[in-house]
Design a protein around this motif. Structure first.
Motif, PDB file in Angstrom:
ATOM      1  N   ASP A  47       0.834  -1.209   0.000  1.00 54.84           N
ATOM      2  CA  ASP A  47       0.000   0.000   0.000  1.00 54.84           C
ATOM      3  C   ASP A  47       0.865   1.253   0.000  1.00 54.84           C
ATOM      4  OD1 ASP A  47      -2.355  -1.494   0.032  1.00 54.84           O
ATOM      5  OD2 ASP A  47      -2.474  -1.470   2.223  1.00 54.84           O
ATOM      6  N   LEU A  48       1.935   1.243   0.786  1.00 53.77           N
ATOM      7  CA  LEU A  48       2.865   2.377   0.818  1.00 53.77           C
ATOM      8  C   LEU A  48       3.556   2.529  -0.530  1.00 53.77           C
ATOM      9  CD1 LEU A  48       4.364   4.637   2.292  1.00 53.77           C
ATOM     10  CD2 LEU A  48       5.973   2.903   3.126  1.00 53.77           C
ATOM     11  N   LYS A  49       4.003   1.423  -1.089  1.00 55.21           N
ATOM     12  CA  LYS A  49       4.680   1.461  -2.389  1.00 55.21           C
ATOM     13  C   LYS A  49       3.753   2.017  -3.470  1.00 55.21           C
ATOM     14  CE  LYS A  49       7.062  -1.478  -5.696  1.00 55.21           C
ATOM     15  NZ  LYS A  49       7.425  -2.843  -6.057  1.00 55.21           N
ATOM     16  N   ASP A  50       2.491   1.573  -3.471  1.00 53.87           N
ATOM     17  CA  ASP A  50       1.521   2.058  -4.457  1.00 53.87           C
ATOM     18  C   ASP A  50       1.270   3.557  -4.298  1.00 53.87           C
ATOM     19  OD1 ASP A  50       1.301  -0.536  -5.397  1.00 53.87           O
ATOM     20  OD2 ASP A  50      -0.605  -0.934  -4.383  1.00 53.87           O
ATOM     21  N   LEU A  51       1.117   4.021  -3.062  1.00 50.97           N
ATOM     22  CA  LEU A  51       0.872   5.443  -2.804  1.00 50.97           C
ATOM     23  C   LEU A  51       2.071   6.287  -3.230  1.00 50.97           C
ATOM     24  CD1 LEU A  51      -1.050   7.571  -1.689  1.00 50.97           C
ATOM     25  CD2 LEU A  51      -0.057   7.176   0.565  1.00 50.97           C
ATOM     26  N   GLU A  52       3.280   5.812  -2.937  1.00 49.49           N
ATOM     27  CA  GLU A  52       4.479   6.550  -3.330  1.00 49.49           C
ATOM     28  C   GLU A  52       4.642   6.569  -4.848  1.00 49.49           C
ATOM     29  OE1 GLU A  52       7.369   4.447  -0.974  1.00 49.49           O
ATOM     30  OE2 GLU A  52       7.506   6.140   0.399  1.00 49.49           O
ATOM     31  N   THR A  53       4.291   5.462  -5.509  1.00 48.64           N
ATOM     32  CA  THR A  53       4.382   5.396  -6.962  1.00 48.64           C
ATOM     33  C   THR A  53       3.400   6.366  -7.597  1.00 48.64           C
ATOM     34  OG1 THR A  53       5.087   3.088  -6.893  1.00 48.64           O
ATOM     35  CG2 THR A  53       4.177   3.868  -8.965  1.00 48.64           C
TER      36      THR A  53
END
Length: 71
Positions: A47-53
């Motif tokens: 979820d963090l990776k998706d938001l940062e992307t």
């Protein structure tokens, strides 16, 4: 030969440990709207990776740049 096998095993272990640590990484995220900081909450792993992307958050009033602590 035994030394090469040991080095290979150590390299695989390092990669596995590094990858698993990043999946469990969590950060508090927010965006700025009209001079105020709007807290989105804590995001972890994918979820963090998706938001940062994505890098932005959209609500009914517009799209805003997301900031996560430590990133």
């Amino acid at each position: 030969m035994k030394t090469n096998l040991l080095l290979f095993a150590a390299a695989i272990s390092f990669v596995t440990l590094t990858s698993s640590c990043n999946k469990n990484k969590c950060s508090e995220c927010h965006y700025d709207k009209g001079g105020l900081e709007v807290v989105l909450g804590e995001f972890c792993g994918d979820d963090l990776k998706d938001l940062e992307t994505l890098g932005s958050f959209t609500d009914t009033t517009g799209t805003y740049v997301v900031h996560c602590e430590g990133h």
